[in-house]
Write an enzyme that holds these catalytic residues in place. Structure first.
Site, PDB file in Angstrom:
ATOM      1  N   LYS A 281      51.126  31.992  44.503  1.00  0.00           N
ATOM      2  CA  LYS A 281      50.219  31.918  43.368  1.00  0.00           C
ATOM      3  C   LYS A 281      50.812  30.967  42.322  1.00  0.00           C
ATOM      4  O   LYS A 281      51.967  31.097  41.938  1.00  0.00           O
ATOM      5  CB  LYS A 281      50.020  33.312  42.765  1.00  0.00           C
ATOM      6  N   GLU A 368      38.259  51.398  43.285  1.00  0.00           N
ATOM      7  CA  GLU A 368      37.642  52.172  42.206  1.00  0.00           C
ATOM      8  C   GLU A 368      37.108  53.513  42.687  1.00  0.00           C
ATOM      9  O   GLU A 368      37.169  54.513  41.958  1.00  0.00           O
ATOM     10  CB  GLU A 368      36.507  51.359  41.577  1.00  0.00           C
ATOM     11  N   ARG A 396      31.109  50.156  41.284  1.00  0.00           N
ATOM     12  CA  ARG A 396      31.546  50.312  42.677  1.00  0.00           C
ATOM     13  C   ARG A 396      31.797  51.781  43.022  1.00  0.00           C
ATOM     14  O   ARG A 396      31.879  52.137  44.196  1.00  0.00           O
ATOM     15  CB  ARG A 396      32.823  49.499  42.897  1.00  0.00           C
TER      16      ARG A 396
END
Length: 676
Positions: A281, A368, A396
């Site tokens: 990253k 979630e 979600r």
């Protein structure tokens, strides 16, 4: 002219010699750094996926071959080589290109996504459709290791391995999602990376066996059982192969030549294939490499130093910061408070809570659904869990809120950051629907503070309701109000009157309260006096205030930074009907039946008349066009008609919500006078 300037589509990319691709990769990184440093945006993940993106478009025949990106926040390199180079500096700006994949924007954007873990299921659906229609093209899904912690990704893997369709899944593993990855899946992938010696040894052994004349094939067969034993000894599990995938990797995701050879060799594998690549990253920009959490999504920064460009003016604290500080304060006095987040510790402020209470903080990853049910389990044992989840991401877990919390009336607190218009991330990230989808559940209490000070009191109150409770607050800074020294408990279901006025009444919720007050002040200068009520609660509503201000023939305006369909204004209207109050004239201001696109928060609020001037304009038009009247006007007409009902008595009756038959008869007996 740079190489990037010559790339208008992947067809142009495929005309380049392989030796030119590293130079193009460098130009793409430079362009991303330049643009994002000026306007902000998703950053580290885009720098890390450059070589992988180029290799995929170089080998696969896009757009005929379908590439499905998970989440889509790492598609900046993809956009730059698929015809959006010249508009790239408008990314995430109002009227500009989206920061995510968008089918309406390009034929190369196969599937829209702003939430994680969707790519495998979507790609499998595309592959099955291809086979049913007897067509012939390739389907590739790209998913990050963080997104692989989501339940939907595992469901997709399970079905893909079972169906055995021709499908390539690229696992882009950078050991990060937004924050550092957590959970067993992350540990499993780390174990594979550390066990890469196995793959090297396996390839070497196969090569040696192949060189033995006559018996090489037999040894291959004899070795299969040994291979399984060897694999389980060196690699911590064989999850992907057990699920039915051919597994390749892990490989260096920045080695362009190797990736191109790998994809060329395996692009037509007739079955589910998972290719595991390791990327970094922030690759190519040292400050982003050193600060991967910061680099996920950034505000404007100085390229040379990597330091964020700071505003010279002092700003009020953000709602997120106030939330974190208040939670720490509350938890110091209550050992039962437990904080839960779903891969968003920094975004929600739970990172600060975790530093203060590491044993009472849980990051469950991009999961979630699990987070909410986990909270439900905690609550059954007398704990006081608070799930800090963005409004858009709680969608979600809709069924878990219903099935695992609300039905059992468990005292779980939902702290919904980014409630309302969230800004440049667009329709997948705006918190538009929480008021509508949470208030429908029995037992649920829903609050929204007018400012950062009231947020503190609502957080204290939320742990005292004894019921499932949501507190929604916006992205960004507060209003700079004075903060009370002591936390206070608010009476549940009670609003407050901030301003009186006879011309109309504004019922506002949350972030729209102070703009409504400002709108009332604008109107007062024009001689239009309107009342402003801070509802505080979406559910339950304040019957006393509704009865007082929603009288027959009253003009009532509701203002909310949320969906008009089923939202706060709808709740007020429903309650008026339930209380038996008739002939109230309503005008609702909020988000209409459409998706809000990306752009700066202030620009989008102005677009929907959710700023002070917009509210004032709408109220002015409503009062001017309305056939309703003030209570004083109604009383004058009744007196003129010769009805001997004292005005004070009429007012008291309406404020109590009690309309006698005689009052109804008088009011409805002169419709031609009332509806002037």
């Amino acid at each position: 002219m740079t190489l990037l300037d010559s790339i208008n589509s992947p067809k142009d990319l495929r005309k380049l010699d392989r030796k030119q691709l590293p130079e193009l990769a460098g130009e793409i990184r430079h362009r991303i750094i330049d643009v994002v440093s000026r306007i902000g945006g998703h950053f580290g993940g885009n720098l890390g996926i450059v070589e992988l993106t180029l290799a995929l478009h170089y080998v696969f025949d896009t757009p005929r071959d379908q590439i499905v990106f998970d989440t889509g926040h790492q598609t900046y390199p993809h956009k730059l080589i698929t015809g959006r180079r010249d508009t790239f500096d408008t990314i995430r700006m109002h009227g500009g290109i989206s920061g995510f994949c968008k089918r309406e924007e390009s034929e190369y954007d196969v599937f829209n996504a702003g939430h994680a873990s969707t790519s495998i299921s979507a790609a499998l659906g595309i592959a099955v459709a291809r086979d049913i229609k007897e067509e012939n093209y390739r389907v590739v899904a790209i998913i990050g290791d963080g997104a692989l912690s989501g339940g939907l990704a595992l469901e997709g893997l399970n079905q893909a391995g079972h169906l055995k369709r021709k499908l390539v899944i690229i696992l882009n593993d950078n050991d990060m999602s937004i924050s550092t990855n957590v959970g067993a899946m992350s540990g499993y992938l780390n174990g594979i990376i550390k066990g890469k010696t196995y793959n090297q040894a396996k390839d070497l052994a196969r090569g040696l066996m192949d060189r033995i004349p006559l018996v090489g094939g037999k040894i291959h067969g004899m070795a299969s059982d040994m291979e399984q034993l060897f694999k389980h000894m060196i690699v911590p599990g064989t999850l992907f192969e057990e699920l039915g995938f051919k597994y390749l990797g892990p490989y260096d995701g920045h080695d362009l030549n190797f990736l191109i050879d790998l994809f060329e060799k395996n692009k037509d594998y007739n079955g589910p294939l998972l290719v595991h690549v390791i990327t970094k990253k922030g690759k190519g920009y040292v400050p982003a490499e050193n600060k991967p959490i910061w680099s996920h999504g950034v505000t404007p920064f100085d390229i040379a130093s990597g330091e964020v460009v700071k505003s010279t003016k002092t700003s009020p604290p953000s709602y997120t910061a106030v939330f974190a500080e208040t939670m720490i304060e509350l938890a110091k006095h209550d050992p039962k408070i437990v904080g839960i987040t779903a891969a968003m510790p920094d975004g929600t402020g739970m990172d600060k809570f975790a530093k203060a209470f590491p044993d009472r903080t849980f990051d469950v990853g991009i999961a979630e659904e699990h987070a909410v049910t986990f909270c439900g389990g905690l609550a059954t044992q007398g704990m006081k869990p608070i799930a800090a989840i963005y409004s858009t991401f709680l969608q979600r877990a809709f069924d878990q809120v219903f099935h695992d919390v609300a039905i059992m009336d468990l005292p779980v607190v939902f702290a919904l950051d980014r409630g309302g218009i969230a800004g440049a991330d667009g329709p997948t990230h705006h918190g538009i629907y929480d008021m509508a989808y949470l208030r429908i559940f029995p037992n649920m209490i829903c609050m929204a503070p007018k400012d950062e000070n009231e947020l503190r009191h609502m957080l204290k109150t939320s742990f005292e309701t004894g019921h499932p409770t949501s507190v929604r607050y916006p992205r960004g800074n507060g209003f700079g109000v004075t903060m009370d020294a002591e936390l206070q408990s608010l009476p549940v279901g009670k609003g407050e009157v901030l301003r009186e006025g006879e011309a109309a009444a504004i019922f506002a919720i949350g972030n729209e309260v102070w703009p409504s007050v400002q709108a009332a002040e604008i109107l007062a200068k024009e001689g239009i006096e309107v009342a402003v009520i801070n509802a505080r609660f979406i559910k339950p509503l304040d019957d006393e205030l509704i009865t007082k201000y929603c009288r027959p023939f009253a003009r009532v305006i509701t203002v909310e930074e949320g969906s008009l369909a089923g939202g706060f204004g709808s709740a007020i209207m429903e309650r008026v009907q339930q209380l038996g109050i008739r002939d109230v004239q309503f005008h609702r201001i909020g988000i209409p039946d459409e998706y809000v696109h990306h752009g700066a928060q202030d620009v989008l609020r102005a677009q929907y008349d959710l700023d002070a001037s917009g509210i004032a304009k709408r109220v002015r038009e409503f009062v001017g066009e309305s056939k309703g009247m003030t209570l004083g006007e109604l009383g004058a007409i009744l007196d003129e008609a010769g009805q001997r009902i004292p005005f004070d008595e009429l007012k008291r009756a309406h404020e109590r919500g009690i309309d006698s038959d005689h009052i109804d008869e008088v009011v409805y007996g002169i419709p031609q006078r009332v509806a002037k």
